[in-house]
Design a protein around this motif. Structure first.
Motif, mmCIF file in Angstrom:
data_model
loop_
_atom_site.group_PDB
_atom_site.id
_atom_site.type_symbol
_atom_site.label_atom_id
_atom_site.label_comp_id
_atom_site.label_asym_id
_atom_site.label_seq_id
_atom_site.Cartn_x
_atom_site.Cartn_y
_atom_site.Cartn_z
ATOM 1 N N VAL A 1 98.266 74.352 15.772
ATOM 2 C CA VAL A 1 99.280 74.280 15.751
ATOM 3 C C VAL A 1 99.953 72.446 15.807
ATOM 4 O O VAL A 1 99.846 71.704 16.825
ATOM 5 N N LEU A 2 100.118 71.621 15.239
ATOM 6 C CA LEU A 2 100.441 70.481 15.355
ATOM 7 C C LEU A 2 102.458 70.171 14.817
ATOM 8 O O LEU A 2 102.828 70.642 14.106
ATOM 9 N N VAL A 3 102.676 69.361 16.321
ATOM 10 C CA VAL A 3 104.145 68.932 16.926
ATOM 11 C C VAL A 3 104.300 67.569 16.479
ATOM 12 O O VAL A 3 103.648 66.843 17.173
ATOM 13 N N THR A 4 105.349 66.789 15.428
ATOM 14 C CA THR A 4 105.638 65.792 15.779
ATOM 15 C C THR A 4 107.189 65.527 16.179
ATOM 16 O O THR A 4 107.924 66.252 15.557
ATOM 17 N N ARG A 5 107.164 64.310 16.717
ATOM 18 C CA ARG A 5 108.711 64.120 17.532
ATOM 19 C C ARG A 5 108.899 63.464 17.841
ATOM 20 O O ARG A 5 108.185 62.137 17.526
ATOM 21 N N ILE A 6 110.241 62.622 17.847
ATOM 22 C CA ILE A 6 111.116 61.124 18.235
ATOM 23 C C ILE A 6 112.298 62.027 18.426
ATOM 24 O O ILE A 6 112.859 62.697 18.599
ATOM 25 N N ASP A 7 112.665 61.866 20.356
ATOM 26 C CA ASP A 7 113.438 62.900 21.038
ATOM 27 C C ASP A 7 114.560 62.379 19.990
ATOM 28 O O ASP A 7 115.696 63.074 19.827
ATOM 29 N N SER A 8 114.995 60.950 18.914
ATOM 30 C CA SER A 8 116.442 60.602 18.830
ATOM 31 C C SER A 8 116.479 61.719 17.522
ATOM 32 O O SER A 8 117.849 61.153 17.359
ATOM 33 N N ILE A 9 116.018 61.988 17.227
ATOM 34 C CA ILE A 9 115.278 62.471 15.825
ATOM 35 C C ILE A 9 115.120 64.248 15.579
ATOM 36 O O ILE A 9 115.752 64.945 15.327
ATOM 37 N N GLY A 10 114.030 64.236 15.904
ATOM 38 C CA GLY A 10 113.570 65.825 16.219
ATOM 39 C C GLY A 10 112.560 66.434 16.033
ATOM 40 O O GLY A 10 111.420 65.493 16.836
ATOM 41 N N ARG A 11 112.293 67.508 15.716
ATOM 42 C CA ARG A 11 110.380 67.496 15.750
ATOM 43 C C ARG A 11 110.166 68.583 14.397
ATOM 44 O O ARG A 11 110.848 69.292 14.116
ATOM 45 N N LEU A 12 108.710 67.995 14.433
ATOM 46 C CA LEU A 12 108.882 69.249 13.408
ATOM 47 C C LEU A 12 107.102 69.923 13.746
ATOM 48 O O LEU A 12 106.829 69.284 14.578
ATOM 49 N N VAL A 13 106.941 71.261 13.382
ATOM 50 C CA VAL A 13 106.509 72.209 14.156
ATOM 51 C C VAL A 13 105.856 72.913 12.976
ATOM 52 O O VAL A 13 106.703 74.124 12.525
ATOM 53 N N ASN A 14 104.685 72.834 12.749
ATOM 54 C CA ASN A 14 103.947 73.123 11.163
ATOM 55 C C ASN A 14 102.669 73.631 12.380
ATOM 56 O O ASN A 14 101.332 73.383 12.965
ATOM 57 N N THR A 15 102.329 74.958 11.734
ATOM 58 C CA THR A 15 100.982 75.766 11.455
ATOM 59 C C THR A 15 99.677 75.906 10.253
ATOM 60 O O THR A 15 100.540 75.746 9.717
ATOM 61 N N ALA A 16 98.426 74.552 10.915
ATOM 62 C CA ALA A 16 97.691 74.431 9.349
ATOM 63 C C ALA A 16 97.253 75.832 9.088
ATOM 64 O O ALA A 16 96.504 76.820 10.189
ATOM 65 N N ARG A 17 97.377 76.480 7.774
ATOM 66 C CA ARG A 17 96.413 77.245 6.978
ATOM 67 C C ARG A 17 95.316 76.877 5.957
ATOM 68 O O ARG A 17 95.943 76.202 5.363
ATOM 69 N N LYS A 18 93.945 77.758 6.032
ATOM 70 C CA LYS A 18 92.973 77.349 5.438
ATOM 71 C C LYS A 18 93.234 77.678 4.399
ATOM 72 O O LYS A 18 93.627 79.231 4.441
#
Length: 277
Positions: free
Chosen positions: A258-275
């Protein structure tokens, strides 16, 4: 103001985010909103049906940008960890719309790659047509900012001196969840926004956008010397230190991560890697 592209049973729709609600704007996506010459005032005042935001499913912020320009080697920390000198000019490459996925979608790890790496980035979205822009005009042409993770197939990227083949695998690049207009982030951007990537709950990248070598306005100005930028075009501004490829030993996305990318003032991406099989 915050804008988003949401998935519905009938396709996608553009919405303005008002607190915990999404106001439908009657257009298919944020790209269509930005195509309006009066988009700033129109989107701010438009009225439409309301949806509860917590039930929203996000599509890529702009599903099919005319251009996705990416910048490599633009954080001083990342340049140093890759063992390179600070560049005199931005390092540019392209990405194609087929690579884009939504803020909660699965990242496709292709069967052809065993080295998919994370690259958390601030995304700049263009709001006006601009060519050969000076710094003032370049800054004014920025509609706002979002998040993108330039997930990269390192084993393909370094097959040749040109990076493109490792940078645009289909279904690999989370983009969203919202566009935050430039006026809303003006002071914060100048002070620096914290950009974070987490892998399975562990922070792998943490940086401040003040570490950018070429800032958003400088990038818009530079790219606009080469070609015309249009509303809805995207510039991914580069990633900070902490990528998996630079670790010893190297570390890459695995199936189920599970990869989370975030900037608190913008939001977050929460993505699960699938082979892919």
């Amino acid at each position: 103001m915050r804008l988003a592209t949401l998935r519905t049973e009938d396709g996608t729709l553009a919405a303005r985010v008002d607190g915990d609600e999404a106001v439908e704007l009657g257009l298919p996506d944020v790209g269509a909103v930005l195509a309006r010459p009066d988009w700033r005032e129109w989107a701010r005042t438009a009225r439409g049906a309301r949806r509860r935001l917590k039930e929203a499913r996000y599509a890529p912020l702009i599903p099919r940008p005319g251009k996705i320009i990416c910048v490599g080697l633009n954080y001083r920390t990342h340049i140093k960890e890759m063992g390179r000198e600070l560049p005199r000019h931005p390092t540019l490459f392209a990405k194609y719309p087929e690579a884009l996925i939504g803020a909660g979608d699965d990242i496709q790890i292709p069967a052809a790659s065993d080295a998919m790496d994370w690259e958390a980035e601030l995304a700049v979205v263009v709001g006006d047509r601009v060519r050969s822009a000076d710094p003032r005009r370049a800054a004014a042409a920025i509609a706002g900012y979002s998040l993108i993770n330039d997930v990269t197939a390192r084993d393909w990227q370094y097959r040749s001196p040109q990076w493109l083949q490792g940078k645009t695998f289909e279904g690999s690049t989370p983009f969203g969840p919202v566009l935050v207009t430039a006026d809303e982030l003006e002071g914060e951007l100048e002070r620096g926004l914290e950009l974070v990537a987490e892998l399975d709950g562990t922070v792998v990248q943490r940086a401040d956008t003040s570490d950018l070598l070429f800032d958003p306005a400088a990038l818009v100005g530079y790219v606009s010397q080469i070609l015309t930028l249009n509303p809805g075009d995207v510039i991914a501004t580069g990633t900070p230190g902490g990528v998996g490829h630079a670790r010893k030993p190297p570390s890459y996305l695995e199936d189920g991560a599970v990869l989370v990318t975030r900037i608190d003032s913008i939001g977050r991406l929460v993505n699960t890697a699938r082979k892919s099989s």
